[in-house]
Write a protein that holds these residues in place. Sequence first.
Motif, PDB file in Angstrom:
ATOM      1  N   SER A   9       0.835  -1.207   0.000  1.00  0.00           N
ATOM      2  CA  SER A   9       0.000   0.000   0.000  1.00  0.00           C
ATOM      3  C   SER A   9       0.867   1.253   0.000  1.00  0.00           C
ATOM      4  CB  SER A   9      -0.899   0.018   1.242  1.00  0.00           C
ATOM      5  OG  SER A   9      -1.628   1.232   1.296  1.00  0.00           O
ATOM      6  N   ARG A  11      -0.668   4.142   0.680  1.00  0.00           N
ATOM      7  CA  ARG A  11      -1.488   5.053   1.472  1.00  0.00           C
ATOM      8  C   ARG A  11      -0.728   5.492   2.730  1.00  0.00           C
ATOM      9  NH1 ARG A  11      -6.123   4.760   4.874  1.00  0.00           N
ATOM     10  NH2 ARG A  11      -5.544   2.646   5.537  1.00  0.00           N
ATOM     11  N   SER A  14      -1.660   3.667   5.913  1.00  0.00           N
ATOM     12  CA  SER A  14      -1.860   2.247   5.577  1.00  0.00           C
ATOM     13  C   SER A  14      -1.656   1.327   6.781  1.00  0.00           C
ATOM     14  CB  SER A  14      -0.851   1.880   4.478  1.00  0.00           C
ATOM     15  OG  SER A  14      -0.635   0.485   4.455  1.00  0.00           O
ATOM     16  N   ASN A  16      -1.171  -1.874   6.313  1.00  0.00           N
ATOM     17  CA  ASN A  16      -0.120  -2.811   5.882  1.00  0.00           C
ATOM     18  C   ASN A  16       1.273  -2.219   6.111  1.00  0.00           C
ATOM     19  OD1 ASN A  16      -1.475  -5.278   4.606  1.00  0.00           O
ATOM     20  ND2 ASN A  16      -2.666  -3.556   3.839  1.00  0.00           N
ATOM     21  N   PRO A  75      -2.683  -5.021   0.785  1.00  0.00           N
ATOM     22  CA  PRO A  75      -4.137  -4.821   0.870  1.00  0.00           C
ATOM     23  C   PRO A  75      -4.840  -5.631  -0.210  1.00  0.00           C
ATOM     24  CG  PRO A  75      -3.068  -2.844  -0.025  1.00  0.00           C
ATOM     25  CD  PRO A  75      -1.987  -3.861   0.234  1.00  0.00           C
ATOM     26  N   GLU A  76      -6.144  -5.805  -0.028  1.00  0.00           N
ATOM     27  CA  GLU A  76      -6.973  -6.398  -1.081  1.00  0.00           C
ATOM     28  C   GLU A  76      -7.738  -5.270  -1.755  1.00  0.00           C
ATOM     29  OE1 GLU A  76      -9.024 -10.203  -0.582  1.00  0.00           O
ATOM     30  OE2 GLU A  76     -10.904  -9.118  -0.841  1.00  0.00           O
ATOM     31  N   TYR A  77      -7.606  -5.181  -3.067  1.00  0.00           N
ATOM     32  CA  TYR A  77      -8.395  -4.235  -3.854  1.00  0.00           C
ATOM     33  C   TYR A  77      -9.232  -5.032  -4.852  1.00  0.00           C
ATOM     34  CZ  TYR A  77      -5.236  -0.432  -2.295  1.00  0.00           C
ATOM     35  OH  TYR A  77      -4.509   0.474  -1.554  1.00  0.00           O
ATOM     36  N   ALA A  78     -10.548  -4.897  -4.775  1.00  0.00           N
ATOM     37  CA  ALA A  78     -11.456  -5.617  -5.689  1.00  0.00           C
ATOM     38  C   ALA A  78     -11.058  -7.092  -5.806  1.00  0.00           C
ATOM     39  CB  ALA A  78     -11.479  -4.937  -7.060  1.00  0.00           C
ATOM     40  N   HIS A  79     -10.866  -7.711  -4.651  1.00  0.00           N
ATOM     41  CA  HIS A  79     -10.529  -9.145  -4.545  1.00  0.00           C
ATOM     42  C   HIS A  79      -9.167  -9.494  -5.136  1.00  0.00           C
ATOM     43  CE1 HIS A  79     -14.855 -10.752  -3.674  1.00  0.00           C
ATOM     44  NE2 HIS A  79     -14.448  -9.841  -2.821  1.00  0.00           N
ATOM     45  N   SER A 109      -6.238  -7.843   7.251  1.00  0.00           N
ATOM     46  CA  SER A 109      -7.704  -7.856   7.212  1.00  0.00           C
ATOM     47  C   SER A 109      -8.177  -9.281   6.959  1.00  0.00           C
ATOM     48  CB  SER A 109      -8.200  -6.926   6.094  1.00  0.00           C
ATOM     49  OG  SER A 109      -9.585  -7.090   5.926  1.00  0.00           O
ATOM     50  N   ARG A 111     -10.850 -10.641   6.573  1.00  0.00           N
ATOM     51  CA  ARG A 111     -11.923 -10.870   5.578  1.00  0.00           C
ATOM     52  C   ARG A 111     -11.369 -10.847   4.141  1.00  0.00           C
ATOM     53  NH1 ARG A 111     -14.692  -4.834   5.204  1.00  0.00           N
ATOM     54  NH2 ARG A 111     -13.282  -4.178   3.559  1.00  0.00           N
ATOM     55  N   ALA A 112     -10.151 -10.333   3.989  1.00  0.00           N
ATOM     56  CA  ALA A 112      -9.581 -10.167   2.648  1.00  0.00           C
ATOM     57  C   ALA A 112      -8.859 -11.444   2.208  1.00  0.00           C
ATOM     58  CB  ALA A 112      -8.632  -8.969   2.633  1.00  0.00           C
ATOM     59  N   LEU A 141      -7.952  -3.842  10.304  1.00  0.00           N
ATOM     60  CA  LEU A 141      -8.892  -2.997   9.558  1.00  0.00           C
ATOM     61  C   LEU A 141      -9.887  -2.340  10.518  1.00  0.00           C
ATOM     62  CD1 LEU A 141      -9.483  -2.269   6.591  1.00  0.00           C
ATOM     63  CD2 LEU A 141     -11.264  -4.014   6.624  1.00  0.00           C
TER      64      LEU A 141
HETATM   65  C1  LIG Z   1     -10.354   0.563  -4.292  1.00  0.00           C
HETATM   66  C2  LIG Z   1     -10.484  -0.309  -3.085  1.00  0.00           C
HETATM   67  C3  LIG Z   1     -10.939  -1.602  -3.210  1.00  0.00           C
HETATM   68  C4  LIG Z   1     -11.063  -2.437  -2.088  1.00  0.00           C
HETATM   69  N1  LIG Z   1     -11.468  -3.732  -2.255  1.00  0.00           N
HETATM   70  C5  LIG Z   1     -11.556  -4.556  -1.192  1.00  0.00           C
HETATM   71  C6  LIG Z   1     -11.950  -5.918  -1.360  1.00  0.00           C
HETATM   72  O1  LIG Z   1     -12.213  -6.399  -2.441  1.00  0.00           O
HETATM   73  N2  LIG Z   1     -11.974  -6.704  -0.246  1.00  0.00           N
HETATM   74  C7  LIG Z   1     -11.667  -6.225   1.002  1.00  0.00           C
HETATM   75  O2  LIG Z   1     -11.707  -6.995   1.968  1.00  0.00           O
HETATM   76  N3  LIG Z   1     -11.280  -4.934   1.177  1.00  0.00           N
HETATM   77  C8  LIG Z   1     -11.211  -4.103   0.116  1.00  0.00           C
HETATM   78  N4  LIG Z   1     -10.807  -2.798   0.283  1.00  0.00           N
HETATM   79  C9  LIG Z   1     -10.417  -2.334   1.614  1.00  0.00           C
HETATM   80  C10 LIG Z   1      -8.904  -2.336   1.768  1.00  0.00           C
HETATM   81  O3  LIG Z   1      -8.349  -3.626   1.556  1.00  0.00           O
HETATM   82  C11 LIG Z   1      -8.551  -1.844   3.158  1.00  0.00           C
HETATM   83  O4  LIG Z   1      -8.969  -0.505   3.257  1.00  0.00           O
HETATM   84  C12 LIG Z   1      -7.087  -1.944   3.485  1.00  0.00           C
HETATM   85  O5  LIG Z   1      -6.894  -1.522   4.805  1.00  0.00           O
HETATM   86  C13 LIG Z   1      -6.232  -1.108   2.601  1.00  0.00           C
HETATM   87  O6  LIG Z   1      -4.892  -1.329   2.939  1.00  0.00           O
HETATM   88  P1  LIG Z   1      -3.999  -0.212   3.643  1.00  0.00           P
HETATM   89  O7  LIG Z   1      -4.688   0.168   4.946  1.00  0.00           O
HETATM   90  O8  LIG Z   1      -2.695  -0.879   3.886  1.00  0.00           O
HETATM   91  O9  LIG Z   1      -3.893   0.944   2.683  1.00  0.00           O
HETATM   92  C14 LIG Z   1     -10.702  -1.953  -0.803  1.00  0.00           C
HETATM   93  C15 LIG Z   1     -10.246  -0.622  -0.690  1.00  0.00           C
HETATM   94  C16 LIG Z   1     -10.131   0.183  -1.798  1.00  0.00           C
HETATM   95  C17 LIG Z   1      -9.596   1.579  -1.636  1.00  0.00           C
END
Ligand SMILES: Cc1cc2nc3c(=O)[nH]c(=O)nc-3n(C[C@H](O)[C@H](O)[C@H](O)COP(=O)(O)O)c2cc1C
Length: 180
Positions: A9, A11, A14, A16, A75-79, A109, A111-112, A141
Amino acid sequence: MRVMAISGSLRKLSYNSAVIEAMSLLAPEGIDFVVYKGIGDLPLFNPDLEDRHIAAVEDLKGELAKADGLVVASPEYAHGISGVLKNALDWLVSGEEFVYMPVALINTSPRASHAQAALREVITTMSGNIIEEASVSVPLLGSGLDADGIAGHVEIAQALVNSLQAFSAAIALNQELNNQ
Ligand SMILES: Cc1cc2nc3c(=O)[nH]c(=O)nc-3n(C[C@H](O)[C@H](O)[C@H](O)COP(=O)(O)O)c2cc1C
């Protein structure tokens, strides 16, 4: 023993990145825990550029070559895995630095599950050696915790210390077996 750690990440706040910073605070004596912060500087992967001298790519490969193990938190973004992390891993596919590298996966997380499964598949395909006993899931999370807060949280800090101890033991065992 040198352990390199990468957060997937970019961010600022973050979880992570925070968990990795917390692990550097908690690392037991004997582990030189190096947080790698350069993956946002990598260009988008293009196999046509692999023969070029690209400072950010050479830096990543050079740091990995010095490491005995790699900690990854994505992180998980859109699975899926974050694009920045997948981009960094793609730059490493054709090199030798990653092959047989012991890897600990930290999931912030629980759930991810999709990104973790995808990360496992990618790392295994790249011949990385996932150390199961060092791979942990910690529920950050929504916690609002930063690195200091994580390091000061009794249960989470203990899980991370356990991970680091299991990781260093597995790395030491691997090195011993390789030297036989
Ligand atoms: C664009 C976007 C898509 C995401 N998709 C998912 C997802 O598919 N599954 C999930 O569990 N969390 C999802 N999240 C939540 C992030 O995984 C969560 O906010 C995570 O803490 C981000 O990592 P970071 O805190 O290290 O930046 C999504 C967040 C963003 C911004």
